[in-house]
Structures are given as C-alpha cells and as structure tokens.
Design an enzyme around this catalytic site. Structure first.
Site, mmCIF file in Angstrom:
data_model
loop_
_atom_site.group_PDB
_atom_site.id
_atom_site.type_symbol
_atom_site.label_atom_id
_atom_site.label_comp_id
_atom_site.label_asym_id
_atom_site.label_seq_id
_atom_site.Cartn_x
_atom_site.Cartn_y
_atom_site.Cartn_z
ATOM 1 C CE LYS A 170 -59.692 -24.804 -0.094
ATOM 2 N NZ LYS A 170 -60.322 -25.938 0.564
ATOM 3 N NE ARG A 202 -65.015 -25.699 -2.592
ATOM 4 C CZ ARG A 202 -64.589 -26.743 -3.300
ATOM 5 N NH1 ARG A 202 -63.488 -27.382 -2.947
ATOM 6 N NH2 ARG A 202 -65.239 -27.145 -4.357
ATOM 7 N N GLY A 235 -56.596 -32.146 3.940
ATOM 8 C CA GLY A 235 -57.442 -33.255 4.373
ATOM 9 C C GLY A 235 -57.768 -33.280 5.856
ATOM 10 C CG MET A 290 -59.934 -28.690 9.578
ATOM 11 S SD MET A 290 -59.459 -27.009 9.755
ATOM 12 C CE MET A 290 -58.666 -26.626 8.275
ATOM 13 N NE ARG A 292 -52.648 -26.763 -2.868
ATOM 14 C CZ ARG A 292 -53.474 -27.708 -2.478
ATOM 15 N NH1 ARG A 292 -54.231 -27.543 -1.435
ATOM 16 N NH2 ARG A 292 -53.542 -28.844 -3.126
ATOM 17 C CG HIS A 348 -14.267 -41.842 14.370
ATOM 18 N ND1 HIS A 348 -14.316 -42.857 13.434
ATOM 19 C CD2 HIS A 348 -13.137 -41.153 14.123
ATOM 20 C CE1 HIS A 348 -13.248 -42.779 12.661
ATOM 21 N NE2 HIS A 348 -12.506 -41.757 13.072
ATOM 22 C CB SER A 374 -11.840 -20.813 14.136
ATOM 23 O OG SER A 374 -12.783 -21.651 13.540
ATOM 24 C CB CYS A 417 -14.503 -24.442 12.015
ATOM 25 S SG CYS A 417 -13.648 -24.733 13.558
ATOM 26 C CE1 TYR A 466 -13.954 -19.538 9.317
ATOM 27 C CE2 TYR A 466 -12.912 -17.394 9.604
ATOM 28 C CZ TYR A 466 -12.983 -18.738 9.901
ATOM 29 O OH TYR A 466 -12.103 -19.301 10.785
HETATM 30 C C1 PEP Z 1 -15.554 -28.076 17.375
HETATM 31 O O1 PEP Z 1 -15.322 -28.462 18.526
HETATM 32 O O2 PEP Z 1 -16.532 -27.391 17.069
HETATM 33 C C2 PEP Z 1 -14.631 -28.441 16.295
HETATM 34 C C3 PEP Z 1 -14.772 -27.945 15.093
HETATM 35 O O3 PEP Z 1 -13.687 -29.348 16.592
HETATM 36 P P1 PEP Z 1 -13.927 -30.942 16.566
HETATM 37 O O4 PEP Z 1 -15.325 -31.150 16.105
HETATM 38 O O5 PEP Z 1 -12.915 -31.477 15.648
HETATM 39 O O6 PEP Z 1 -13.707 -31.280 17.979
#
Ligand code: PEP
Ligand code: MG
Length: 915
Positions: free
Chosen positions: A23, A92, A101, A103, A338, A454, A799, A867, A887
C-alpha cells in the site's frame, strides 16, 4: 538516527514493496506520477521489525514522525491537534503482500475534545463531526487500547433503541454526541485512564498497535496458511495519511473501481460509489451503492476526472487496477490501488486487449496469467453464487462439476444414460469393466483410491468430474445406496460433484459450461510462438483426439490401448483371449480383435493427421480385464440358487432381476443356460485366482506380457502398421510411433523390435508401400534410466512415464501415500510437495537428466518427452523445459495450461537457472 525509517509519499521508492509495503509503495508511486493522493508518509517495515525485536520504537522515530507531520500540515494547510483547523490522519497497515483484513487500521486520528470543536467549525456539520469522533474512539479503543468491540456496541445499540431508529444513518448529531460520551466513559472504565487527548500520544499508540498487529494471531495464522515466509513479507509498514472525507455533504462521495470489468475483462468503467458516505459504508453494504456510470450524470466533471484517473493508473501500472477514491467537496482523491483480481475469462480477455491497445507486450500478456487459472475455462464449473453446503469431501481427482442421479453399477449407468438421464456413478472403486458406466455418467465418485486410481485416471482422460477416496461415504452396492453418517443416498437421488475441490453436495447445483473462446485461442497462439516444448495429448479415442487438436495439441504422446479393450464390443473378446487355454486359442481370439483395433488406430491417425500418434502396447496386468474374485463368487452362488429355484421352469431374466449377471443373448433361463453361465464364471474365477499377484503394479504387466504372450503385441503391432498402411494408401499424412511400456532392458526392446520388423516387412509387401514410423520406449522404471544409453541403440524416442517412475523412485504408491502418510510429510516439511503432482526435480528429475544425457549421447536426434501426469503441471513443465525435453503430453483439458506454462518456462528460463 542513522537508519531512514520514514519516507514521504513524494520520495518513497514505489518499487520497494519489501520496505514500504504494497500500500505504501503504491501511495508513493501514485503521488509521484501526479495523481491526487492525500499527503502522507510511510514508516517502513524495517521500523516494524526493529520495534518488535526491541519492544520499543526505534530511537528518534517519534521526532521524525513529527517532522513529517509538519510537512503534511504544510501541504494540507491544516494543523495536527489544532483547535480551529485540525488535521486528521488515518494510520494504515500494509505489508509487502496483501493480507486483507489481517492487520489493523485506525481512521480519524487526531480527534479530541478540542479538535472536535474545530471540525464542527470547519465543516459546519456537527452530525458529521460526532460521527467521525465516535467511530474514532471505538476503533482506537479496540486497536490501540485493546478494548472489546462489544463494550462499545452495547451502548450504541442502547442509544439506537432509545432513539427508536433502525439504521445508523437515522441517528442525529445529539445521539452521536451521547454515544461519543458513553464511549469515552467505556475507555476510562476499561483502561483506568481517560481517552488520550494528546494527538501525538494517539499517533504513537496507533503506530505501535499497527506494528503489533503483525504478530497478532489472525496475521500469524494467515501467513502460515498461505505460506507467507519472511522472504515474501517481513513486517508491516505504517501509512500515515491525511484524512479526506466523502461524507461531508452532497458534493462528497466515496467509491471503489476496477480499471476493467473483472467479470468479463471488458475495457470499460467499472465500479460503485455512494454520495455523502465513508469508504467503509460501500464495503459494509449498509447502503446500496450506485454503478459508476451514474456519476457521469450526477457529477459529470468528477466522472471525467475519474476516467482520467483510471486511464493513468492502467497506463502506469500496465495491469488492471482495483482502486479506491474519495471525493471531498468536489475534489477527487485516489486513496489506494492494487492489481485487480479477476476470473480466468477476464484475465485472458484483458491480456489480449491490453496487448492490442499497445499497453503491454506479448510476453507480458502471457506472463500476467497463471497457467493454472485456465483450468477454470475447460471444465463445467459450479455456479459461483450457489449456497449449498457439502455433505462430504473426497480427493479432487478430476476437475469440473457435474450433477446427476446416483447409480451404483456401470450397467445401470449405461441404461439410464441411454434413456437420456444424467447420472453419477458411485462405486467403492472402479475397474476397467466399469468403462461403459464412465461413458454414460456425468461424474464418478469412489469411496476408495487416490488421484491415480483407475477412476481418477480414466475420468481425467475423459474430461469427466471425479472425486476419489471419499472415505466418509460407505457405498453399499447391493443395497444400491450410499451412507454418510445418518444420511442415506439412494439410487435415483440427485447429487452434485465438484471434482475441482472434492466437495459433494446433495441435490442439483447449476453448472456453467466451458468455452474455448477467441481471445484464449489468440493468447495460446502467442504462447506457442515463444515455447520450445511441444504440447501433446494423452488421449485414446478419435473424439478426444479431435478435442485435443482443437485445444492446440500437436500430437498424441500417449494412447493407452487398454482403454480400447474395455469398450463393450471388445471386452468379451479380450476375456476370451485371457481365458484361452492355448496359444492357438489365444491367437483365434486375437484374430477377432485385430480388425477392430486396426479401425481404432486408423481413425485415431486420421483425427490427428498430420501429427504424431504414440501408441503404447498393452500395459496393465491381465486380471484388470476380469471381474473381481468376490464378485465372481457371488455371481456363481446366485446362479446356483436360481438353478434350484426355477426347477426346469422358463423364467425371464427380468423376473429374477438378473439382467446384469448374464451375457445379453440369454433372455430366458433354463437349466442348460444357467449351467453354461456357471461354467464360464468358474473358468473366469480359476483364471482370476491364477493371475493373482501380491503386487500387481510391480508384476506381470507391460512388456513382460509381450514377452510371455508375444501374440498380443504382434496383433497390436499389426493393427498399428496396417492402419498406417491404409492411411498412407489414402494419402493421409501420418506419423505413428510404437511405444513399449515398463521396459527394463534393451533385450526386451530388441525382441519387440524384431516383431515390428517382421510385421513391417509383411505389411509393406502386401500394401506395396514403405511405412514411416518410429519405435521407442517408455522410461518408467529406474533400471530403464540407468540403461538409457543401451536402450537408445534400439529406441528412436523416450517417453518418461513419471507416474510409475515416481512410484519406483520413492518406493511408495500414490494411493497409500496420499491416504496415509504423505499429508504428514508435506505438513511437517519432510517432503516439500506431493511428488505425484509436482515433479520431484531433486530425485526423479536427476534420473531424467541422467537418462537424457545417456540417450542423446548414443542417439543425438532421439526424441524425448514426458507422458506422466506431470506433463500437464506448470511447475513440472518448467523443469521439463530446463532439461530440454522435446514435448510434454497431458490430458486434453490441460493442454491450454501446458501451452501457456511452456511459454512461461521459456520466458522465465533465466530466473529458473538462478533459482
Ligand atoms: C506413467 O507411468 O507415467 C504412465 C504414463 O503410464 P500409466 O500412468 O499408464 O501407468
Ligand atoms: Mg506407467
């Protein structure tokens, strides 16, 4: 005094929030850019720390305060403590970051018996002066003298009652005078001393009180809750500001505004004001404020000044501002500004607009948005105005909101879904055989399992709301009900899930649909211009692939083929394949699956053309495709019972309520039919027992299945390559990639590669074309990391499966960790983060670095991505950028988040290296 503890607004460094508080820094900055801020000064956070350390104000501070008050007096032409023309100030608090709020603040300081008379003289308004006085005594009494608010409130209420008025504004000057006198009495009774008349004593006590409020319980708890450490904010500054009044008559007003509409981001005047009122009246909601547009009619000149103020604020801060102002006798003062907090659509729209208006650069437009904020945009959200109270909470396993009728099995979900009903599937936990229920349901709720159960993984992949591990709910599938304490939720009852918070509500709460609007597209296209990382999707169906492309995915980084096996037309074939007693019988079952898989892949390649599609060969253990042992035993028992019951009569399945437990062709029962069904279930049961594993996730799965049953992998490879051949024949540009899961040694890869080469040769001969594709491996076991150099001799891409790799590195599973000890580890700092959410750069990340180095040493052009779920998490994406992955791949709704995070990673890479 050597240390400089006080800065007047004309001199303080507006960038130094650590020293002057947010402030104070802004008041300095606004003053210095020529905005009309009431004169004042800031006492630094360092003074606060020194005061708290030494239990006394730094030496010479009060003398310095007096000198700065003199400066304020000179600027305002008023005098602190003066009988005729008194200066009043506000005191202030304000730390480096906003802690709303938490202080204390005191207004109207400088009032005493003398100055009160002066104020009446000055304003000619006794009511106004007594109102200011009684407010000051109460606030000062509470904050600086520690008197309970209630002591004052009782008197206030009594006078109101006596006067027969309901609203405070109906009290007249005399009432307010009486109240002030009673309040002074309260102070005397509670402290044993009269209310301080000396205005400098008032100021000293107020400064100390604000400093002390930094260590008050409220503020300490808040800092702990929001992880505000001393390097983020250390002590509060004190701002002493000349009071201006919005309640001195009808040429006065007070208001709050945003420089743009915080709900939509539209560049327009936005805010509310009240004529003849104090700031707290606007916030307290006692009177209904008017939209700022009305000021254009009521005070046209001041409206124009307000427009200019707003323009100047944005032009200077280059950020949407949330500001407060007061109009005192026709003069506009800016009291505070702000950065404005806005929702996701407003942030996106204002970024794109501010860039188009030339106010900010593209980089700035991207960096001002926290990638996680985009999550709001791609899932349905609960109506923010809903007032419902949750009945239970589980883990927020897949974001988004959904409501529907409760069902307790996948078949009912499917039946009701087909009939056009909205349903929520409730299970203790789900299995692949429940997949048709997922398709039909709006949301999934389980009482067991974690964020990688799952249910959670499948729901996220499908972009459906899911709450997992809601352990307070007892799900009784047989009785078709869920029990939460005394509450019984029955099939058909409506519930609402908020998968973003894990909260469960009874009844329907309206939801707001997501939209991928133009400004978001523009912003993300800018993100792509900067990002080095490509963003792929984890999807398994053509529909999800098309959705992913529409969100900006430029490839599929993971297609989990097992998801295809679970569809209603394939599961029976997969089960036949698993039950097959010989390789030959298994081959026959696989023959039936082959054309279906080929068509799956063809459609997937078409949907993603011309981008790469990484298809992972079968990964989960086989028993996941079969019903559970207890379920089979129950079904066999029931069938035996029915056999006795019907005694040769023809009974329909419906009459027995057995629809779910027998395959569809059996519409009528006789002993023969039941015997056949029992025989099949018994075979399944034997198989389930045979396939039992102590540690299924560390058991017979992934490439190990491919080694034991090569014909499964061969069928899948053939499906992929024939689908590729068909697309190529049709001139559809495609880039398939075959990926092997759970690899630990190059020998496994070599074996699969041989299958691939043999099948490739056959397919190329048959179709008369050359196939283009890549062959690679997941890196999700520790051994794969340590053998990366060898694996890269065979694999053209890696991957990182960081879900499994994290589990393997930590040697604990997500479900057990999250449900048992991980919260303790995080709370006590044994582990900084949940490694299943935030990629563990120090451990798992080191394995990744090692893998990349060895992989690229062997094969310099090897393509490397991720992944695991971390591929959609911004902080993890920064690490992925840092270690130079090609990626990241994530579920479809996280693609926009990942695109923005990839741009942030690039734009902030120097900071990362330094951190
Ligand atoms: C992982 O293990 O990161 C993966 C992508 O495979 P899953 O989650 O299908 O086991
Ligand atoms: Mg895995």
């Amino acid at each position: 005094m050597t240390e400089k503890y006080i800065y007047p607004f004309q001199k303080g460094d507006g960038k130094n929030k650590a020293l002057l508080g947010g402030k104070g820094a802004n008041l300095c900055e606004m003053t210095q850019i020529g905005l009309n801020v009431p004169p004042g000064f800031v006492i630094t956070t360092k003074a606060c720390r020194d005061y708290l350390d030494n239990h006394q104000l730094p030496e010479g501070l009060l003398k310095d305060v007096k000198a700065h008050i003199a400066e304020v007096e000179a600027r305002t032409g008023k005098k602190f403590g003066d009988r005729h023309n008194p200066l009043l100030v506000s005191v202030r608090s304000g730390s480096a970051i906003s802690m709303p709020g938490m202080m204390d603040t005191i207004l109207n300081l400088g009032l005493n018996v003398q100055t009160l008379a002066g104020l009446i003289e000055q304003t000619g308004d006794a009511r106004f002066a007594y109102d200011a006085y009684r407010r000051f005594i109460q606030l000062f009494g509470k904050v600086a003298l520690g008197i309970d608010d209630e002591k004052f409130d009782l008197h206030f209420a009594a006078i109101k009652k006596q006067a027969g008025v309901k609203a405070d504004v109906s009290l007249d000057a005399d009432h307010l005078r009486q109240i002030s006198e009673l309040f002074l009495q309260v102070v005397l009774e509670e402290t044993g001393k009269p209310f301080p008349e000396d205005v400098y004593e008032q100021l000293e006590l107020a400064i100390k009180a604000v400093f002390n409020s930094w260590m008050g319980k409220r503020a300490v708890d808040y800092r702990r809750e929001f992880h505000i450490t001393p390097n983020i904010a250390n002590g509060t500054a004190v701002n002493v500001v000349a009071m201006v009044f919005g309640n001195m008559g009808n040429d006065c007003a007070t208001g709050v505004g945003f420089t743009r509409n915080p709900g939509t981001g539209v560049n327009e005047m936005y805010g509310e004001y009240l004529v003849n009122a104090q700031g707290e009246d606007v916030v307290a909601g006692i009177r209904t404020p008017k939209p700022v547009q009305e000021l254009a009619h009521e005070m046209p000149d001041l409206y124009q000044q307000l427009v200019e103020l707003r323009n100047k604020l944005e032009a200077h801060y280059k950020e949407v501002q949330d500001y407060e102002y007061t109009i005192e006798r026709g003069i506009l003062y800016c009291l505070q500004t702000r950065n404005g907090k806005m929702n996701a659509p407003a942030m996106v729209r204002s970024s794109v607009d501010m860039m188009a208006e030339g106010l900010i650069s593209k980089e700035h437009a991207l960096l001002r948005i926290n990638p996680e904020l985009l999550e709001q945009l791609l899932h349905p959200q609960l109506d923010p105005d809903h007032k419902a109270q949750p009945v239970a909470q589980g883990l927020p396993a897949s974001p988004g909101a959904a409501f529907g009728k409760c069902v307790f099995d996948a078949d009912t979900a499917e039946l009701m879904g087909r009939a056009g009903e909205m349903v929520i599937l409730l299970r203790e936990e789900t299995k692949p055989e429940d997949i048709h229920g997922f398709f039909a349901a709006q949301g999934i709720l389980t009482s067991r399992g974690g964020k990688t159960s799952h249910a959670a993984v499948v729901a996220r992949g499908m972009g459906k709301a899911c709450i997992a591990g809601a352990e307070d709910i007892k799900i009784d599938v047989r009785a078709h009900q869920a029990i939460i304490g005394d509450l019984h939720i029955r099939e058909g009852d409506i519930i609402t899930l908020d998968g973003s918070t894990g909260l469960i509500y009874l009844g329907k709460i309206a939801t707001i649909e997501p939209s991928f609007f133009e400004e978001l597209k523009t912003l993300l296209a800018w993100a792509d211009e900067f990002a080095d990382l490509k963003v792929y999707a984890n999807v398994d169906t053509p529909e999800r692939a098309r959705l992913a492309v529409s969100y900006g995915a430029t490839g599929i980084g993971l297609c989990r083929t097992e998801r295809m096996f679970n569809a209603a037309d394939r599961l029976p074939l997969v089960i036949d394949m698993i039950l097959a007693g010989s390789t030959e019988a298994r081959r026959q079952a696989l023959e039936k699956l082959f054309p279906i898989q080929r068509e799956d892949f063809k459609q997937l390649f078409e949907a993603m053309s011309p981008y790469p599609v990484t298809v992972r060969l079968l990964d989960p253990p086989m028993h996941e495709f079969l019903p559970g042992e207890h379920q089979l035993e129950d079904e066999i028992k029931s069938l035996n019972l029915y056999k006795v019951m019907i005694q040769g009569q023809q009974v329909t399945l419906d009459t027995l309520g057995l629809q779910a437990s027998l395959p569809a062709p059996f519409t009528h029962l006789n002993e023969e039919v039941i015997n056949k069904a029992i025989a099949k279930k018994e075979l399944m049961l034997t198989k389930v027992k045979e396939l039992y594993e102590v540690n299924p996730m560390l058991g017979h799965r992934g490439v190990r299945l491919g080694m034991s049953y090569p014909e499964i992998y061969q069928m899948q490879i053939r499906s992929i390559l024939e689908a590729a051949a068909l697309c190529t024949q049709q001139g559809i540009p495609i880039l398939p990639e075959i990926m092997v899961p759970q690899v630990i040694t190059a020998q496994e890869l070599i074996k699969v590669k041989i299958f691939v080469e043999e099948i490739q040769h056959e397919v190329e001969c048959r179709y008369g074309i050359a196939l283009e594709f890549k062959f690679g491996t997941m890196i999700e076991t520790v051994r794969a990391c340590t053998r990366a150099g060898e694996l890269a001799k065979v694999a053209e891409f890696f991957s990182f499966g960081t879900n499994d790799l994290t589990q393997a590195t930590f040697s604990f599973s997500r479900e057990d960790a999250e449900n048992k000890f991980l919260p303790l580890y995080n709370e006590t700092g044994l582990l900084e983060d949940n490694p299943f959410e935030v990629l563990d750069a120090k451990g798992v990340g080191q394995l990744m670095k090692m893998t990349i180095e060895a992989g690229r040493f062997t094969r310099p052009d090897i393509k490397i991505g991720i992944c695991g779920e971390h591929g959609g998490h911004p902080q993890s994406i920064r690490f992925c950028h840092h270690i130079k992955l090609d990626y990241v791949s994530c579920s479809a709704p996280r693609i926009p988040i990942a695109r923005l995070a990839a741009a942030h990673a690039k734009l902030l890479e120097d900071d990362y290296r330094l951190s």
